[in-house]
Design a protein around this motif. Structure first.
Motif, PDB file in Angstrom:
ATOM      1  N   GLN A  36       0.729  -1.270  -0.010  1.00  4.54           N
ATOM      2  CA  GLN A  36      -0.087   0.161  -0.095  1.00  4.54           C
ATOM      3  C   GLN A  36       0.799   1.261  -0.128  1.00  4.54           C
ATOM      4  N   TRP A  37       0.806   2.239  -1.060  1.00  3.47           N
ATOM      5  CA  TRP A  37       1.670   3.324  -1.271  1.00  3.47           C
ATOM      6  C   TRP A  37       0.861   4.399  -0.475  1.00  3.47           C
ATOM      7  N   PHE A  74       9.587   1.232  -2.581  1.00  2.27           N
ATOM      8  CA  PHE A  74       8.688   0.273  -3.255  1.00  2.27           C
ATOM      9  C   PHE A  74       9.607  -0.205  -4.617  1.00  2.27           C
ATOM     10  N   GLU A  75      10.141   0.730  -5.233  1.00  2.00           N
ATOM     11  CA  GLU A  75      11.216   0.186  -6.136  1.00  2.00           C
ATOM     12  C   GLU A  75      12.098  -1.027  -5.794  1.00  2.00           C
ATOM     13  N   GLU A  76      12.536  -0.833  -4.700  1.00  2.00           N
ATOM     14  CA  GLU A  76      13.281  -1.961  -4.267  1.00  2.00           C
ATOM     15  C   GLU A  76      12.407  -3.148  -4.030  1.00  2.00           C
ATOM     16  N   CYS A  90      -0.090  -3.293  -6.146  1.00  2.00           N
ATOM     17  CA  CYS A  90       0.150  -2.047  -4.925  1.00  2.00           C
ATOM     18  C   CYS A  90      -0.963  -1.345  -5.247  1.00  2.00           C
ATOM     19  N   SER A  91      -1.615  -0.744  -4.048  1.00  2.00           N
ATOM     20  CA  SER A  91      -2.763   0.413  -3.847  1.00  2.00           C
ATOM     21  C   SER A  91      -2.245   1.486  -3.800  1.00  2.00           C
ATOM     22  N   PRO A  92      -2.702   2.654  -4.586  1.00  2.00           N
ATOM     23  CA  PRO A  92      -2.459   4.012  -4.456  1.00  2.00           C
ATOM     24  C   PRO A  92      -3.897   4.512  -3.680  1.00  2.00           C
ATOM     25  N   PHE A  93      -3.609   5.715  -3.145  1.00  2.00           N
ATOM     26  CA  PHE A  93      -4.765   6.111  -2.281  1.00  2.00           C
ATOM     27  C   PHE A  93      -5.422   7.535  -2.844  1.00  2.00           C
ATOM     28  N   GLY A  94      -4.254   8.197  -3.671  1.00  2.00           N
ATOM     29  CA  GLY A  94      -4.602   9.473  -4.459  1.00  2.00           C
ATOM     30  C   GLY A  94      -3.936   9.700  -5.471  1.00  2.00           C
TER      31      GLY A  94
END
Length: 365
Positions: A36-37, A74-76, A90-94
């Motif tokens: 989750q980002w 997250f890249e790693e 992955c989930s973005p939130f905005g």
């Protein structure tokens, strides 16, 4: 059936722990490892309320601030996931987290249930997917059928998987209504699976597989005793491996028995779990589960004032947040009305964090 290990924010911002969680997920049979980002201001207003943790009662907004990491984190994680032979989701939130996420080229994007009605986010994602038709997974917890329909009207249905979900932690197995899996798939013409927040590693996943589910998502943790927000309802590696084994056994049954496998699997489960199996299957009618009824409007997104304002002021984009209401704030207008709000004039004083109401402003054409 594709298996998603939802790491979420259980890494606590520690890259080495994130890698241990990836190892655990892959060794336990996951096809996708999911993160989750998080940027707190894309999710909550600072005045949203408190959360109880083993370390005490702390502001929920501050807890999310502590989970923020740089894009290089997250890249790693993506690189390490690929090295281990799994796919990265992955989930973005905005908008910010979405754009940064797409810049590292994930294998799939997940829209979580609370963001199903984040109309500005969905529109931006639809725009960006025109040039990058990345696989998309959307969860449908704490939603009505019309909410799913509106989201899909924006996102389209190509390369999209829908996950039935109950937004409750933990979610009661008996309320899962898994007959929705084939029904939702027929209604919308897309593959359907389940995002499972129940505690049993076998019941919901196995029934979902028997009913034709194409994807299962479960939280994973190194320990249920750690302080991750979702750790108490997550599966340990051993439990996750058991779930994966049961799902693969269901797949083997379909290869051997064809469509007759459904009855075979359900009979086996009924012999062990009794009438609970029928209850979990439910009537297949889309409705809010009892466990999530009180959360509708609060867990998902609405429009909120980011600062206190006076009557007569004109509302600008930076004055409004598309946020989860959560604990103590008032629920605002649906995000679909954001464009109508911008440029409107306040008719009364408003407090920061409050949800926008039609009575707060007048619209000038």
């Amino acid at each position: 059936m594709k298996i998603i290990a939802e790491i979420g924010t259980s890494h606590g911002g520690n890259l080495e722990k994130a890698k241990r969680l990836i190892d655990c997920a892959v060794e336990s049979g996951a096809d996708y490892v999911k993160f989750q980002w998080v940027y707190a201001d894309e999710i909550l207003h600072p005045d949203t309320g408190f959360v109880n943790l083993p370390t005490g009662k702390i502001p929920l907004y501050q807890r999310f601030k502590e989970l923020e990491v740089k894009p290089s984190f997250f890249e790693e994680c993506l690189k390490y996931t690929h090295e281990k032979g799994a796919l990265f989701m992955c989930s973005p939130f905005g908008i910010r987290s979405l754009e940064e996420l797409l810049s590292i080229k994930p294998d799939a994007v997940k829209i979580a249930s609370p963001e199903l009605n984040h109309i500005p986010l969905l529109k931006k994602l639809a725009e960006l997917r025109k040039n990058q038709n990345i696989p998309l997974v959307i969860s449908s917890g704490v939603s009505h059928l019309s909410d799913i329909e509106e989201a899909l009207s924006i996102l389209g249905r190509e390369n999209v998987t829908l996950l039935h979900c109950i937004t409750s932690y933990p979610a009661p197995e008996d309320e899962y209504n898994l007959n929705l899996i084939p029904n939702l798939s027929r209604v919308f013409g897309i593959p359907c699976g389940v995002s499972d927040h129940s505690l049993d590693p076998v019941l919901v996943p196995s029934i979902a597989a028997a009913l034709g589910g194409t994807m299962i998502e479960k939280h994973i943790t190194l320990s249920k005793e750690t302080d991750g927000l979702d750790d108490p309802v997550a599966l340990t590696g051993e439990q996750f491996a058991l779930m994966s084994h049961c799902i693969r056994q269901c797949e083997a049954a379909f290869r051997q028995y064809g469509e007759n496998a459904k009855g075979y699997i359900l009979k086996q489960l009924e012999e062990e779990y009794g009438e609970r199996v029928e209850k979990i299957m439910g009537d297949g009618v889309k409705k809010l589960a009892q466990a999530e009824e009180a959360n509708y409007g609060r867990t998902n997104r609405s429009l909120h004032f980011m600062r206190s304002m006076k009557a007569g002021e004109v509302i600008n984009m930076e004055d409004i947040g598309v946020l989860r209401t959560e604990k103590i704030l008032s629920v605002g207008l649906h995000p679909r009305f954001l464009d109508k709000v911008i440029g409107a004039k306040l008719t009364r004083d408003v407090e920061k964090g409050a949800g926008l109401q039609w009575e707060d402003f007048t619209i000038h054409n």
